[in-house]
Scaffold this active site. Structure first.
Site, mmCIF file in Angstrom:
data_model
loop_
_atom_site.group_PDB
_atom_site.id
_atom_site.type_symbol
_atom_site.label_atom_id
_atom_site.label_comp_id
_atom_site.label_asym_id
_atom_site.label_seq_id
_atom_site.Cartn_x
_atom_site.Cartn_y
_atom_site.Cartn_z
ATOM 1 N N CYS A 30 -5.011 12.730 12.215
ATOM 2 C CA CYS A 30 -5.748 11.468 12.121
ATOM 3 C C CYS A 30 -5.646 10.823 13.506
ATOM 4 O O CYS A 30 -5.056 11.385 14.429
ATOM 5 C CB CYS A 30 -5.166 10.578 11.033
ATOM 6 S SG CYS A 30 -3.664 9.784 11.526
ATOM 7 N N ARG B 181 0.211 14.704 12.700
ATOM 8 C CA ARG B 181 0.742 14.430 11.364
ATOM 9 C C ARG B 181 0.855 15.697 10.500
ATOM 10 O O ARG B 181 0.266 15.825 9.447
ATOM 11 C CB ARG B 181 -0.073 13.342 10.682
ATOM 12 C CG ARG B 181 -0.055 12.092 11.561
ATOM 13 C CD ARG B 181 -0.647 10.898 10.938
ATOM 14 N NE ARG B 181 0.205 10.373 9.871
ATOM 15 C CZ ARG B 181 -0.191 9.336 9.123
ATOM 16 N NH1 ARG B 181 -1.368 8.826 9.314
ATOM 17 N NH2 ARG B 181 0.581 8.873 8.174
ATOM 18 N N ARG C 194 -8.828 -0.213 4.783
ATOM 19 C CA ARG C 194 -7.958 0.810 4.177
ATOM 20 C C ARG C 194 -6.633 0.197 3.761
ATOM 21 O O ARG C 194 -5.976 0.691 2.853
ATOM 22 C CB ARG C 194 -7.660 1.926 5.198
ATOM 23 C CG ARG C 194 -8.865 2.695 5.637
ATOM 24 C CD ARG C 194 -8.468 3.934 6.400
ATOM 25 N NE ARG C 194 -7.488 4.704 5.636
ATOM 26 C CZ ARG C 194 -7.050 5.897 6.028
ATOM 27 N NH1 ARG C 194 -7.477 6.414 7.154
ATOM 28 N NH2 ARG C 194 -6.179 6.568 5.308
ATOM 29 N N ARG D 162 -4.746 11.031 3.895
ATOM 30 C CA ARG D 162 -3.739 12.068 3.984
ATOM 31 C C ARG D 162 -2.604 11.909 2.980
ATOM 32 O O ARG D 162 -1.927 12.871 2.634
ATOM 33 C CB ARG D 162 -3.162 12.171 5.382
ATOM 34 C CG ARG D 162 -3.090 10.908 6.167
ATOM 35 C CD ARG D 162 -2.386 11.081 7.476
ATOM 36 N NE ARG D 162 -1.195 11.867 7.347
ATOM 37 C CZ ARG D 162 -1.131 13.175 7.572
ATOM 38 N NH1 ARG D 162 -2.226 13.804 7.892
ATOM 39 N NH2 ARG D 162 -0.014 13.822 7.446
ATOM 40 N N ASP E 21 4.505 0.575 11.841
ATOM 41 C CA ASP E 21 3.289 -0.049 11.302
ATOM 42 C C ASP E 21 3.117 -1.504 11.730
ATOM 43 O O ASP E 21 2.089 -2.100 11.450
ATOM 44 C CB ASP E 21 3.280 0.022 9.773
ATOM 45 C CG ASP E 21 3.112 1.452 9.304
ATOM 46 O OD1 ASP E 21 3.293 1.696 8.093
ATOM 47 O OD2 ASP E 21 2.827 2.323 10.137
ATOM 48 N N VAL F 264 7.728 6.992 16.808
ATOM 49 C CA VAL F 264 7.428 7.658 15.530
ATOM 50 C C VAL F 264 6.173 8.511 15.608
ATOM 51 O O VAL F 264 6.162 9.655 15.159
ATOM 52 C CB VAL F 264 7.327 6.614 14.393
ATOM 53 C CG1 VAL F 264 6.930 7.278 13.081
ATOM 54 C CG2 VAL F 264 8.651 5.862 14.233
ATOM 55 N N LYS G 147 0.849 -1.208 0.000
ATOM 56 C CA LYS G 147 0.000 0.000 0.000
ATOM 57 C C LYS G 147 0.884 1.257 0.000
ATOM 58 O O LYS G 147 0.656 2.180 -0.755
ATOM 59 C CB LYS G 147 -0.872 0.009 1.250
ATOM 60 C CG LYS G 147 -1.532 1.345 1.556
ATOM 61 C CD LYS G 147 -2.449 1.311 2.759
ATOM 62 C CE LYS G 147 -1.750 1.535 4.033
ATOM 63 N NZ LYS G 147 -1.485 2.931 4.407
ATOM 64 N N ASN G 148 1.924 1.257 0.864
ATOM 65 C CA ASN G 148 2.705 2.485 1.043
ATOM 66 C C ASN G 148 3.759 2.715 -0.030
ATOM 67 O O ASN G 148 4.474 3.711 0.011
ATOM 68 C CB ASN G 148 3.326 2.505 2.451
ATOM 69 C CG ASN G 148 2.241 2.671 3.505
ATOM 70 O OD1 ASN G 148 1.099 3.009 3.184
ATOM 71 N ND2 ASN G 148 2.575 2.412 4.750
HETATM 72 C C1 EPZ Z 1 4.122 6.956 6.167
HETATM 73 O O1 EPZ Z 1 3.394 7.983 6.779
HETATM 74 C C2 EPZ Z 1 3.171 5.775 6.061
HETATM 75 N N1 EPZ Z 1 2.048 6.123 5.198
HETATM 76 C C3 EPZ Z 1 2.676 5.385 7.450
HETATM 77 O O2 EPZ Z 1 1.856 4.222 7.293
HETATM 78 C C4 EPZ Z 1 3.893 5.010 8.296
HETATM 79 O O3 EPZ Z 1 3.466 4.725 9.608
HETATM 80 C C5 EPZ Z 1 4.884 6.188 8.330
HETATM 81 O O4 EPZ Z 1 5.244 6.558 6.975
HETATM 82 C C6 EPZ Z 1 6.161 5.848 9.082
HETATM 83 O O5 EPZ Z 1 6.767 4.734 8.493
HETATM 84 C C7 EPZ Z 1 2.219 6.085 3.856
HETATM 85 O O6 EPZ Z 1 3.297 5.796 3.363
HETATM 86 C C8 EPZ Z 1 1.011 6.412 3.013
HETATM 87 P P1 EPZ Z 1 6.354 10.207 8.340
HETATM 88 P P2 EPZ Z 1 4.034 9.490 6.845
HETATM 89 O O7 EPZ Z 1 6.291 11.449 7.524
HETATM 90 O O8 EPZ Z 1 4.725 9.781 5.584
HETATM 91 C C9 EPZ Z 1 6.075 13.524 11.749
HETATM 92 C C10 EPZ Z 1 0.053 2.821 7.723
HETATM 93 O O9 EPZ Z 1 -0.345 2.285 8.770
HETATM 94 N N2 EPZ Z 1 6.076 14.475 10.632
HETATM 95 O O10 EPZ Z 1 7.563 9.339 8.244
HETATM 96 O O11 EPZ Z 1 2.957 10.411 7.311
HETATM 97 C C11 EPZ Z 1 4.808 12.688 11.766
HETATM 98 O O12 EPZ Z 1 3.779 13.381 12.452
HETATM 99 C C12 EPZ Z 1 0.489 4.269 7.731
HETATM 100 O O13 EPZ Z 1 0.162 2.233 6.614
HETATM 101 C C13 EPZ Z 1 6.172 15.836 10.923
HETATM 102 O O14 EPZ Z 1 6.233 16.241 12.079
HETATM 103 O O15 EPZ Z 1 5.092 9.293 8.021
HETATM 104 C C14 EPZ Z 1 5.244 11.443 12.490
HETATM 105 O O16 EPZ Z 1 5.219 11.680 13.883
HETATM 106 C C15 EPZ Z 1 0.269 4.927 9.072
HETATM 107 N N3 EPZ Z 1 6.172 16.714 9.876
HETATM 108 C C16 EPZ Z 1 6.691 11.268 12.025
HETATM 109 O O17 EPZ Z 1 7.108 12.552 11.536
HETATM 110 C C17 EPZ Z 1 6.120 16.302 8.567
HETATM 111 O O18 EPZ Z 1 6.147 17.144 7.652
HETATM 112 C C18 EPZ Z 1 6.857 10.227 10.905
HETATM 113 O O19 EPZ Z 1 6.031 10.612 9.853
HETATM 114 C C19 EPZ Z 1 6.019 14.914 8.299
HETATM 115 C C20 EPZ Z 1 6.011 14.015 9.348
#
Ligand code: EPZ
Length: 419
Positions: free
Chosen positions: A118, A123, A398, A94, A306, A328, A22-23
């Site tokens: 969410c 996020r 999802r 998102r 995840d 995370v 998915k990701n």
């Molecule tokens: C991706 O989300 C995945 N989603 C998530 O999978 C996964 O948990 C996550 O990466 C971590 O591996 C998709 O790929 C569609 P991050 P993403 O940016 O990109 C903070 C699932 O269950 N952050 O690495 O949103 C954020 O709030 C989903 O399949 C900021 O502060 O993850 C989080 O605490 C859930 N500012 C941390 O960084 C930003 O601009 C990691 O987020 C971006 C992120």
């Protein structure tokens, strides 16, 4: 709302095939925006998030043909005629913010609703926006929308404050059409990033270093259509292996490169399981009862967040006490009160959950709160004695394709009850 009804206590045995990741599929579908001709992507999983993203891409004017049976998507970006992703669609998924980078890189403008938070956290997307600004995009926030504009993005050095998966993908998809070289530092290293880079390279993008913390991009003026097959879903694979272990069974998962799951496999082995690794499969043979192990989630190649909820379900049955630390996301323990309804003994203190393993769990009605929490509750229900019903399983849909069918294939007694 549909429910999942589970009669627990049956060991899972046999083989299943995982779907496309998915990701990886989500950013790869978005990457069609930067091509100047039709693209064909294989192994696109038929998930709610994919259908929502296809709606968002069609909303831009892109031609999107998705054959759910063959999991093949054919997209033609030449008919894109608007550059706006509306709130009503973005708020449900998102990952739609991924369209920002490719739209402003290809068309010089993008208007995307701020995704909002969410269940698992606020996020924010600040790392996405500062990265695009570094490439010369003018970013404005107006009435809940992000507006990004640039005559032509210019290659630059972008150092991410945190190895954010989404920010790395968004900025990478912008950099491939920027003028000149971009050097992206402190990048996320997840296998899904590597797969996105491969898809972009198939379009003619010049990228090096994906999967490491530094990615170098030589921007191009145009990129062509391509064909690409998405990698297997390591989280789906890990979920089924955790279910096999929690029920004392033996399962082989096909269609996944075991390297993508290594941080999880070493923890299964520490807990006493026998693991057999392959380039296109992973097998797990349960120990009599899992041993207690400590988990700390981290960006790849650390233990993936995840898989945290699913592994916690397993640890509820371990012989001893475990500590699970979530670094995370700030609110990813919502499965804890629901697991406790099945008899689990878990105490949350700040970023850590302290689990005292029990010799068994007892079925009960529980409620899913987010995608991976639903998977966790299903694993616990499969292991528990008696009947468990998991409500609000739209969360599950999802990220998991036909989960009840795959579980039934492994001998589980699972029924989707339309609600
Ligand atoms: C991706 O989300 C995945 N989603 C998530 O999978 C996964 O948990 C996550 O990466 C971590 O591996 C998709 O790929 C569609 P991050 P993403 O940016 O990109 C903070 C699932 O269950 N952050 O690495 O949103 C954020 O709030 C989903 O399949 C900021 O502060 O993850 C989080 O605490 C859930 N500012 C941390 O960084 C930003 O601009 C990691 O987020 C971006 C992120």
């Amino acid at each position: 709302m549909d429910q999942m009804k589970i009669q627990g206590g049956r060991p899972l045995r046999g083989e299943i095939q995982v779907g496309g990741a998915k990701n990886a599929a989500l950013p790869i579908l978005v990457s069609a925006i930067v091509a100047d001709g039709p693209v064909t992507f294989d192994r696109i999983p038929d998930l709610m998030d994919i259908r929502t993203l296809n709606k968002i891409l069609s909303n831009l004017g892109m031609k999107v043909d998705f054959d759910r049976k063959s999991n093949r998507a054919v997209l033609d970006p030449r008919s894109i005629n608007t550059f706006e992703a509306p709130y009503d669609l973005v708020k449900t998924m998102r990952a739609s913010v991924f369209v920002l980078g490719p739209l402003v890189g290809r068309f010089g403008k993008a208007k995307v609703s701020l995704p909002g938070g969410c269940a698992i956290g606020a996020r924010p997307i600040n790392y996405h926006l500062t990265g695009l600004e570094k490439l010369g995009a003018k970013i404005q926030l107006e009435e809940g929308y992000v507006i990004a504009e640039a005559k032509r993005l210019m290659g630059n050095r972008v150092a991410f404050e945190y190895p954010s998966v989404g920010a790395t993908e968004n900025v990478l998809m912008a950099a491939v059409l920027a003028k000149g070289e971009s050097i992206l530092e402190n990048c996320a290293k997840e296998p899904e990033i590597v797969d996105l880079a491969r898809a972009l390279r198939a379009m003619g993008a010049e990228i090096a270093g994906e999967g490491t913390e530094t990615i170098r991009v030589q921007g191009k003026d145009t990129l062509s259509g391509c064909r690409h097959q998405v990698i297997g879903d390591r989280i789906e694979a890990g979920t089924f292996l955790a279910a096999a272990f929690a029920t004392g069974g033996e399962v082989k998962v096909n269609g996944i490169n075991s390297e993508f799951l290594e941080p999880v496999l070493v923890k299964f082995e520490e807990a006493g399981a026998r693991i057999e690794r392959g380039a296109d499969h992973v097998s797990l043979k349960s120990a009599s009862r899992p041993k207690a192990v400590d988990i700390t989630t981290l960006p790849h190649p650390g233990f993936p967040t995840d898989m945290q909820a699913q592994f916690m379900a397993l640890l509820c049955l371990a012989d001893g006490a475990s500590v699970v630390t979530e670094t995370v996301f700030e609110n990813r323990f919502m499965h804890v009160p629901e697991l406790s309804r099945l008899g689990a003994d878990i105490t949350v203190k700040g970023k850590s959950a302290f689990i005292k393993g029990r010799s068994g769990l007892k079925g009960a009605p529980v409620m899913a709160t987010d995608l991976r929490a639903s998977a966790s509750l299903i694993i616990a229900g499969l292991a528990a004695q008696g009947e468990t019903t998991v409500s609000r399983i739209y969360h599950l849909d999802r990220g998991y394709e036909r989960m009840e069918e795959k579980l039934a294939q492994l001998g589980a007694s699972v029924e989707r009850v339309p609600g």
